[in-house]
Scaffold this active site. Structure first.
Site, PDB file in Angstrom:
ATOM      1  N   GLY A  11      20.485   2.162   3.018  1.00 12.56           N
ATOM      2  CA  GLY A  11      19.259   1.587   2.627  1.00 12.56           C
ATOM      3  C   GLY A  11      19.710  -0.094   2.399  1.00 12.56           C
ATOM      4  O   GLY A  11      20.776  -0.169   2.069  1.00 12.56           O
ATOM      5  N   ARG A  15      15.366  -4.192  -3.271  1.00 11.17           N
ATOM      6  CA  ARG A  15      15.039  -4.637  -4.729  1.00 11.17           C
ATOM      7  C   ARG A  15      16.017  -5.320  -5.485  1.00 11.17           C
ATOM      8  O   ARG A  15      15.953  -6.014  -6.389  1.00 11.17           O
ATOM      9  CB  ARG A  15      14.677  -3.273  -5.641  1.00 11.17           C
ATOM     10  CG  ARG A  15      13.331  -2.656  -5.274  1.00 11.17           C
ATOM     11  CD  ARG A  15      13.261  -1.239  -5.951  1.00 11.17           C
ATOM     12  NE  ARG A  15      13.797  -0.231  -5.052  1.00 11.17           N
ATOM     13  CZ  ARG A  15      13.990   1.294  -5.417  1.00 11.17           C
ATOM     14  NH1 ARG A  15      13.308   1.624  -6.308  1.00 11.17           N
ATOM     15  NH2 ARG A  15      14.657   1.876  -4.564  1.00 11.17           N
ATOM     16  N   ASP A 107      24.506   4.587  -4.624  1.00 12.69           N
ATOM     17  CA  ASP A 107      23.910   3.774  -5.680  1.00 12.69           C
ATOM     18  C   ASP A 107      23.729   4.282  -6.976  1.00 12.69           C
ATOM     19  O   ASP A 107      23.233   3.714  -8.039  1.00 12.69           O
ATOM     20  CB  ASP A 107      22.384   3.123  -5.455  1.00 12.69           C
ATOM     21  CG  ASP A 107      21.436   4.091  -5.634  1.00 12.69           C
ATOM     22  OD1 ASP A 107      21.635   5.326  -5.640  1.00 12.69           O
ATOM     23  OD2 ASP A 107      20.273   3.595  -5.205  1.00 12.69           O
ATOM     24  N   GLU A 161       8.075  12.599  -6.097  1.00  8.83           N
ATOM     25  CA  GLU A 161       8.542  11.119  -6.187  1.00  8.83           C
ATOM     26  C   GLU A 161       7.337  10.472  -7.092  1.00  8.83           C
ATOM     27  O   GLU A 161       6.211  10.870  -6.882  1.00  8.83           O
ATOM     28  CB  GLU A 161       8.366  10.424  -4.836  1.00  8.83           C
ATOM     29  CG  GLU A 161       9.931  10.903  -4.066  1.00  8.83           C
ATOM     30  CD  GLU A 161      11.049  10.702  -4.913  1.00  8.83           C
ATOM     31  OE1 GLU A 161      11.510   9.601  -5.269  1.00  8.83           O
ATOM     32  OE2 GLU A 161      11.778  11.834  -4.885  1.00  8.83           O
ATOM     33  N   ARG A 340      49.154 -19.938 -11.012  1.00 11.18           N
ATOM     34  CA  ARG A 340      48.501 -19.515  -9.863  1.00 11.18           C
ATOM     35  C   ARG A 340      49.536 -18.673  -8.854  1.00 11.18           C
ATOM     36  O   ARG A 340      50.641 -18.332  -9.501  1.00 11.18           O
ATOM     37  CB  ARG A 340      48.325 -20.885  -8.934  1.00 11.18           C
ATOM     38  CG  ARG A 340      47.032 -21.635  -9.391  1.00 11.18           C
ATOM     39  CD  ARG A 340      46.861 -22.875  -8.652  1.00 11.18           C
ATOM     40  NE  ARG A 340      46.773 -22.501  -7.179  1.00 11.18           N
ATOM     41  CZ  ARG A 340      46.934 -23.968  -6.473  1.00 11.18           C
ATOM     42  NH1 ARG A 340      47.309 -25.048  -6.940  1.00 11.18           N
ATOM     43  NH2 ARG A 340      47.078 -23.497  -5.290  1.00 11.18           N
ATOM     44  N   ALA A 387      55.413 -34.489 -20.461  1.00  8.56           N
ATOM     45  CA  ALA A 387      53.742 -34.666 -20.071  1.00  8.56           C
ATOM     46  C   ALA A 387      53.621 -35.363 -19.002  1.00  8.56           C
ATOM     47  O   ALA A 387      54.462 -36.397 -18.728  1.00  8.56           O
ATOM     48  CB  ALA A 387      53.195 -35.108 -21.432  1.00  8.56           C
ATOM     49  N   ASN A 393      54.449 -32.035  -3.896  1.00 10.13           N
ATOM     50  CA  ASN A 393      55.034 -31.090  -2.860  1.00 10.13           C
ATOM     51  C   ASN A 393      54.238 -31.184  -1.526  1.00 10.13           C
ATOM     52  O   ASN A 393      54.696 -30.541  -0.702  1.00 10.13           O
ATOM     53  CB  ASN A 393      54.565 -29.736  -3.290  1.00 10.13           C
ATOM     54  CG  ASN A 393      53.251 -29.411  -3.753  1.00 10.13           C
ATOM     55  OD1 ASN A 393      52.485 -30.284  -3.855  1.00 10.13           O
ATOM     56  ND2 ASN A 393      52.713 -28.384  -3.620  1.00 10.13           N
TER      57      ASN A 393
HETATM   58  C1  UD1 Z   1      15.962   8.363  -5.095  1.00  8.40           C
HETATM   59  C2  UD1 Z   1      15.035   9.770  -4.996  1.00  8.40           C
HETATM   60  C3  UD1 Z   1      14.476  10.181  -6.445  1.00  8.40           C
HETATM   61  C4  UD1 Z   1      15.592  10.118  -7.402  1.00  8.40           C
HETATM   62  C5  UD1 Z   1      16.399   8.814  -7.427  1.00  8.40           C
HETATM   63  C6  UD1 Z   1      17.520   8.923  -8.222  1.00  8.40           C
HETATM   64  C7  UD1 Z   1      14.247  10.038  -2.905  1.00  8.40           C
HETATM   65  C8  UD1 Z   1      13.078  10.236  -1.970  1.00  8.40           C
HETATM   66  N1  UD1 Z   1      14.168   9.890  -4.179  1.00  8.40           N
HETATM   67  O1  UD1 Z   1      15.062   7.389  -5.340  1.00  8.40           O
HETATM   68  O2  UD1 Z   1      13.931  11.315  -6.465  1.00  8.40           O
HETATM   69  O3  UD1 Z   1      15.092  10.272  -8.804  1.00  8.40           O
HETATM   70  O4  UD1 Z   1      16.862   8.224  -6.164  1.00  8.40           O
HETATM   71  O5  UD1 Z   1      18.386   7.859  -8.436  1.00  8.40           O
HETATM   72  O6  UD1 Z   1      15.313  10.536  -2.285  1.00  8.40           O
HETATM   73  N2  UD1 Z   1      18.772   5.805   1.663  1.00  8.40           N
HETATM   74  C9  UD1 Z   1      19.403   5.967   3.272  1.00  8.40           C
HETATM   75  N3  UD1 Z   1      18.603   6.073   4.004  1.00  8.40           N
HETATM   76  C10 UD1 Z   1      17.346   5.923   3.868  1.00  8.40           C
HETATM   77  C11 UD1 Z   1      16.802   5.699   2.519  1.00  8.40           C
HETATM   78  C12 UD1 Z   1      17.666   5.476   1.452  1.00  8.40           C
HETATM   79  O7  UD1 Z   1      20.850   6.146   3.379  1.00  8.40           O
HETATM   80  O8  UD1 Z   1      16.487   5.595   4.990  1.00  8.40           O
HETATM   81  C13 UD1 Z   1      20.020   5.578   0.513  1.00  8.40           C
HETATM   82  C14 UD1 Z   1      19.948   4.468  -0.215  1.00  8.40           C
HETATM   83  O9  UD1 Z   1      21.143   3.587   0.600  1.00  8.40           O
HETATM   84  C15 UD1 Z   1      20.374   4.767  -1.611  1.00  8.40           C
HETATM   85  C16 UD1 Z   1      19.794   6.167  -1.548  1.00  8.40           C
HETATM   86  O10 UD1 Z   1      19.511   6.630  -0.132  1.00  8.40           O
HETATM   87  O11 UD1 Z   1      21.983   4.772  -1.813  1.00  8.40           O
HETATM   88  C17 UD1 Z   1      18.719   6.249  -2.425  1.00  8.40           C
HETATM   89  O12 UD1 Z   1      17.550   5.618  -1.784  1.00  8.40           O
HETATM   90  P1  UD1 Z   1      16.631   4.627  -2.955  1.00  8.40           P
HETATM   91  O13 UD1 Z   1      15.689   3.988  -2.314  1.00  8.40           O
HETATM   92  O14 UD1 Z   1      17.515   4.064  -3.984  1.00  8.40           O
HETATM   93  O15 UD1 Z   1      15.824   5.950  -3.707  1.00  8.40           O
HETATM   94  P2  UD1 Z   1      15.138   6.001  -5.000  1.00  8.40           P
HETATM   95  O16 UD1 Z   1      13.927   5.297  -4.874  1.00  8.40           O
HETATM   96  O17 UD1 Z   1      16.192   5.516  -6.110  1.00  8.40           O
HETATM   97 CA    CA Z   2      18.144   4.504  -6.128  1.00 11.62          CA
END
Ligand code: UD1
Ligand code: CA
Length: 466
Positions: A11, A15, A107, A161, A340, A387, A393
């Site tokens: 992702g 945000r 994340d 969701e 350093r 001092a 250097n």
């Molecule tokens: C997600 C969950 C939610 C949960 C929350 C917990 C889904 C749809 N929702 O929401 O139920 O409560 O995490 O923290 O799964 N990512 C990809 N490819 C994509 C989209 C996302 O690899 O196409 C990765 C992102 O980089 C991230 C993770 O998936 O590391 C979660 O995506 P994010 O958009 O943060 O989901 P949330 O809205 O937090």
């Molecule tokens: Ca997330």
């Protein structure tokens, strides 16, 4: 049972409002993704599939230096970020169908290995039948999280969701933490049924719960050891919260080991540190990389210590910056000193305020107490640097070395123009510019002689204004 993990980190992390991919933002000085990989690695998985997409090359390159288990990582690319379910699909072709799959997000840096272990154990419980285990947590403020929907028997039937939730569903406080363990086959079947008919037009991983439940797969919900573990980082506010939780845990560990922290809330550990017995750490200290502190040391307020060793009984006074340096035993550093890279101090060395030391070895008991620069130099034992002494250097093109023997006395405000050697026991008169080697025991003075002008009078201001 072999375990394979799929970590989603494709992702954009919109945000975060940052050009750095979200997975590379750090907690405790380490990429969030590296923390997740660490936790997973404790389960000794056969493979770790990491799905990257947005700035994927940058994520790969950065992790290469950070994660010690690269041979286990299988990088998978998700070209378009069509949702978390779609991301897992990209990894499936490389997954062993007989494995138990552990699905995680990149994340959630605070997840513990113990919680993951339990989740996998629950998924494996039904001897071959293969249930799906889901990590959930009941939180006071579930904003932004998927909600766990249970039927009237209390069984988990789906995740909704927030953006798709009804007002009633939004009242549910049991949330999806974002960790699933299940046999690979169960995941594959459920993923095949996903659609993107939802508020975000994405293929949600979370929809596999409804699919699996409808197909009669037993869904078990388990909870993390501590609710903080599941914190997902979507914004800088989340990241700051994760950092504080992480730092509180670091401080607790040090307190348990017997380190006296003047305020556990005002210490930041961004790496690994070790302390001997009876150390005292004052407020606002930052420790980065590998830091080893011997017993009986005192670290003053505001010190920043990075990849360095501090010998037993040394005192680092307030506001010192010590970077890739070695400090011997019973040294006295600071306040406001800067060591350093490749500064190596033997024992009982004193480095005082506004003294900078770079790529220099300083012998036992030598002192540079005020306002000096010592670079590319070797100092013997018992040297006194007055001092304002500077080792010159750099000639604009190359760096040169200054060698100072034992028991040398360098008077204040002297410049030592390298390359230069000063023999044992030599004395340099204050204010000297020394350009030639000085023999042992010699006195060298390199400054203009003082002149007193007889009969001189100070000019007077004219009173007529002209
Ligand atoms: C997600 C969950 C939610 C949960 C929350 C917990 C889904 C749809 N929702 O929401 O139920 O409560 O995490 O923290 O799964 N990512 C990809 N490819 C994509 C989209 C996302 O690899 O196409 C990765 C992102 O980089 C991230 C993770 O998936 O590391 C979660 O995506 P994010 O958009 O943060 O989901 P949330 O809205 O937090
Ligand atoms: Ca997330």
């Amino acid at each position: 049972m072999t375990v394979e993990a799929v970590i989603l980190a494709a992702g954009e992390g919109a945000r975060m409002r940052s050009t750095l991919p979200k997975a590379l933002h750090t907690v405790g000085g380490r990429a969030m993704l590296a923390h997740v990989i660490d936790a997973v690695n404790a389960l000794k998985p056969a493979k770790i599939h990491v799905v990257v997409g947005h700035r994927g090359e940058q994520v790969k390159a950065s992790l290469a230096s950070d994660a010690p288990l690269n041979d286990k990582i299988n990088w998978v690319t998700q070209k378009e970020q069509l949702g978390t379910g779609h991301a897992v699909m990209q990894a499936l072709p490389a997954v062993d169908r007989a494995a138990t799959l552990l699905l995680l997000y990149g994340d959630t840096p605070l997840i513990s290995a113990a919680t993951l272990q339990r989740l996998v154990a629950v998924a494996d419980e039904d001897e071959g039948e293969g249930g799906l285990a889901l990590l959930t947590a009941t939180v006071p403020d579930p904003a932004g999280l998927g909600r766990i929907v249970r039927d009237r028997h209390g069984e988990v039937v789906r995740i909704v969701e927030e953006k798709d939730a009804s007002d009633a569903q939004k009242q549910i406080r049991e949330c999806n933490a974002g960790f699933i363990a299940a046999p690979a086959g169960v995941v594959e079947t459920a993923l095949a049924q996903l659609d993107n008919d939802n508020a975000q037009k994405e293929f949600y991983l979370t929809d596999i719960i409804a699919g699996a439940s409808a197909a009669g797969v037993k869904i078990a919900a388990c909870q993390p050891a501590a609710v903080e573990e599941i914190l997902g980082v979507n914004t800088h506010a989340d990241l700051a919260r994760a950092e504080r939780i992480f730092q509180a845990a670091q401080a607790r560990r040090l307190l348990e080991q017997g380190v006296c922290l003047r305020d556990p809330a005002r210490l930041d550990v961004r790496g690994r540190c070790e302390f001997g017995a009876d150390c005292v750490v004052d407020v606002n200290v930052i420790l980065e990389g590998e830091v080893v502190v011997g017993e009986g040391c005192r670290i003053g307020a505001g010190a920043v210590i990075r990849n360095s060793r501090i010998g037993a009984g040394s005192v680092i006074d307030a506001n010192c910056v010590i970077d890739n340096a070695v400090v011997g035993a019973r040294c006295q550093i600071g306040p406001f000193a800067r060591l350093r890279p490749q500064a190596e101090l033997d024992s009982e060395v004193h480095i005082g305020n506004f003294v900078e030391v770079k790529k220099s070895r300083i012998g036992r008991g030598s002192k540079a107490n005020h306002l000096s620069y010592l670079g590319d130099s070797t100092l013997g034992r018992g040297v006194n640097i007055g001092a304002g002494v500077i080792t010159c250097n750099y000639d604009g093109a190359d760096k040169h070395h200054t060698r100072i023997g034992d028991d040398v006395f360098v008077g204040s405000n002297s410049q030592l123009v390298a390359p230069l050697a000063i023999g044992d026991g030599a004395t340099i008169g204050a204010g000297s510019t020394i350009t030639e080697d000085v023999a042992a025991e010699a006195l060298a003075v390199g400054r203009a002689r003082q002149k007193t002008v007889d009969g001189w009078t100070r000019p007077l201001k004219r009173r007529d204004g002209k």
